[in-house]
Design a protein around this motif. Structure first.
Motif, PDB file in Angstrom:
ATOM      1  N   ASP A 107       2.056   6.757  -6.748  1.00  0.00           N
ATOM      2  CA  ASP A 107       0.992   7.636  -7.224  1.00  0.00           C
ATOM      3  C   ASP A 107       1.224   9.111  -6.884  1.00  0.00           C
ATOM      4  O   ASP A 107       0.649   9.982  -7.535  1.00  0.00           O
ATOM      5  CB  ASP A 107      -0.361   7.217  -6.636  1.00  0.00           C
ATOM      6  CG  ASP A 107      -0.856   5.892  -7.202  1.00  0.00           C
ATOM      7  OD1 ASP A 107      -0.281   5.414  -8.212  1.00  0.00           O
ATOM      8  OD2 ASP A 107      -1.807   5.336  -6.636  1.00  0.00           O
ATOM      9  N   ASN A 108       2.036   9.392  -5.865  1.00  0.00           N
ATOM     10  CA  ASN A 108       2.147  10.769  -5.385  1.00  0.00           C
ATOM     11  C   ASN A 108       3.526  11.399  -5.501  1.00  0.00           C
ATOM     12  O   ASN A 108       3.642  12.615  -5.402  1.00  0.00           O
ATOM     13  CB  ASN A 108       1.694  10.840  -3.913  1.00  0.00           C
ATOM     14  CG  ASN A 108       0.213  10.621  -3.797  1.00  0.00           C
ATOM     15  OD1 ASN A 108      -0.578  11.488  -4.106  1.00  0.00           O
ATOM     16  ND2 ASN A 108      -0.167   9.421  -3.363  1.00  0.00           N
TER      17      ASN A 108
ATOM     18  N   THR B 183      -4.799  11.295   3.879  1.00  0.00           N
ATOM     19  CA  THR B 183      -3.407  11.013   3.533  1.00  0.00           C
ATOM     20  C   THR B 183      -2.889  12.042   2.553  1.00  0.00           C
ATOM     21  O   THR B 183      -1.786  12.577   2.713  1.00  0.00           O
ATOM     22  CB  THR B 183      -3.279   9.591   2.926  1.00  0.00           C
ATOM     23  OG1 THR B 183      -3.746   8.648   3.884  1.00  0.00           O
ATOM     24  CG2 THR B 183      -1.845   9.284   2.551  1.00  0.00           C
ATOM     25  N   ASN B 184      -3.684  12.360   1.537  1.00  0.00           N
ATOM     26  CA  ASN B 184      -3.304  13.359   0.550  1.00  0.00           C
ATOM     27  C   ASN B 184      -3.069  14.713   1.216  1.00  0.00           C
ATOM     28  O   ASN B 184      -2.080  15.393   0.947  1.00  0.00           O
ATOM     29  CB  ASN B 184      -4.397  13.456  -0.518  1.00  0.00           C
ATOM     30  CG  ASN B 184      -3.875  13.935  -1.842  1.00  0.00           C
ATOM     31  OD1 ASN B 184      -2.708  13.771  -2.157  1.00  0.00           O
ATOM     32  ND2 ASN B 184      -4.745  14.525  -2.629  1.00  0.00           N
TER      33      ASN B 184
ATOM     34  N   LEU C 172       1.134   4.198  -2.782  1.00  0.00           N
ATOM     35  CA  LEU C 172       0.975   5.593  -2.380  1.00  0.00           C
ATOM     36  C   LEU C 172       2.164   6.415  -2.877  1.00  0.00           C
ATOM     37  O   LEU C 172       1.998   7.500  -3.435  1.00  0.00           O
ATOM     38  CB  LEU C 172       0.869   5.692  -0.853  1.00  0.00           C
ATOM     39  CG  LEU C 172       0.724   7.088  -0.268  1.00  0.00           C
ATOM     40  CD1 LEU C 172      -0.674   7.625  -0.558  1.00  0.00           C
ATOM     41  CD2 LEU C 172       0.969   7.060   1.232  1.00  0.00           C
TER      42      LEU C 172
ATOM     43  N   THR D  26       0.837  -1.195   0.000  1.00  0.00           N
ATOM     44  CA  THR D  26       0.000   0.000   0.000  1.00  0.00           C
ATOM     45  C   THR D  26       0.875   1.250   0.000  1.00  0.00           C
ATOM     46  O   THR D  26       0.610   2.212  -0.715  1.00  0.00           O
ATOM     47  CB  THR D  26      -0.924   0.004   1.242  1.00  0.00           C
ATOM     48  OG1 THR D  26      -1.714  -1.183   1.208  1.00  0.00           O
ATOM     49  CG2 THR D  26      -1.826   1.211   1.255  1.00  0.00           C
TER      50      THR D  26
ATOM     51  N   ALA E   6      -7.929   8.124   2.051  1.00  0.00           N
ATOM     52  CA  ALA E   6      -7.078   8.671   0.990  1.00  0.00           C
ATOM     53  C   ALA E   6      -7.037  10.193   1.032  1.00  0.00           C
ATOM     54  O   ALA E   6      -5.988  10.803   0.829  1.00  0.00           O
ATOM     55  CB  ALA E   6      -7.577   8.188  -0.365  1.00  0.00           C
TER      56      ALA E   6
END
Length: 182
Positions: free
Chosen positions: A18-19, A62-63, A15, A11, A59
């Motif tokens: 993706d970021n 987290t973002n 993450l 995970t 999410a």
């Protein structure tokens, strides 16, 4: 237990994947230094990794944590640099600075989404779209460089915009239009 650790690691890897790029782009807008931006983002991910895994925020949380942490780390780095140079400014962030930060976050998100969707365009369309909209080349320059007609360039750019409009979230496309067509 090992199964849970494996799930957390995969995970986290997702993450990160993706970021990472969009957070680097975001940090770069503060620091104007690619290596420093990468360092800050990596430090934020290390901090996130070391957090209590039982929190399991959604999410959105987290973002928000990642962007906020990158922003704060960048501002701290800039303050340290000013201090080292003897120009420390103790003023709180003003509304203009907050607006600039928000604009930077939005731009980073939109550009990340754009790059993801551009890779789904047909090759020629993708190449012309990148050259025209992202590199800022004029139609005659693109035509000359690729050995095609100016009309073909115009057609491919129009086709690219139509495909993006279909493939992008409508909110992203509206914001993207402001960035590309200004």
């Amino acid at each position: 237990m090992p199964e849970q650790a494996h799930h957390i690691a995969s995970t986290f890897e997702e993450l990160f994947r993706d970021n990472y790029a969009k957070l680097c782009h975001f940090a770069m807008q503060f620091l104007k230094d690619n290596d420093a931006a990468k360092d800050v983002v990596q430090e934020v991910f290390v901090t996130y990794w070391n957090m209590d895994k039982n929190l399991a925020p959604n999410a959105s949380a987290t973002n928000a944590f990642l962007y906020s942490s990158v922003k704060n780390a960048c501002l701290n780095k800039l303050r340290r640099q000013k201090l080292e140079q003897g120009f420390l400014n103790d003023q709180d962030a003003d509304p203009v600075e907050d607006a600039i930060v928000l604009n930077s976050m939005i731009r980073s998100e939109v550009m990340a989404e754009l790059h993801k969707v551009i890779t789904t365009l047909p090759d020629n369309c993708q190449k012309i779209f990148r050259m025209g909209y992202l590199e800022g080349l004029k139609n005659p320059q693109i035509a000359s460089e690729l050995g095609i007609s100016v009309n073909t360039v115009k057609t491919q750019k129009k086709r690219g915009l139509q495909l993006l409009k279909v493939r992008l979230n409508p909110d992203f496309f509206a914001i993207l239009s402001l960035f590309l067509l200004k």
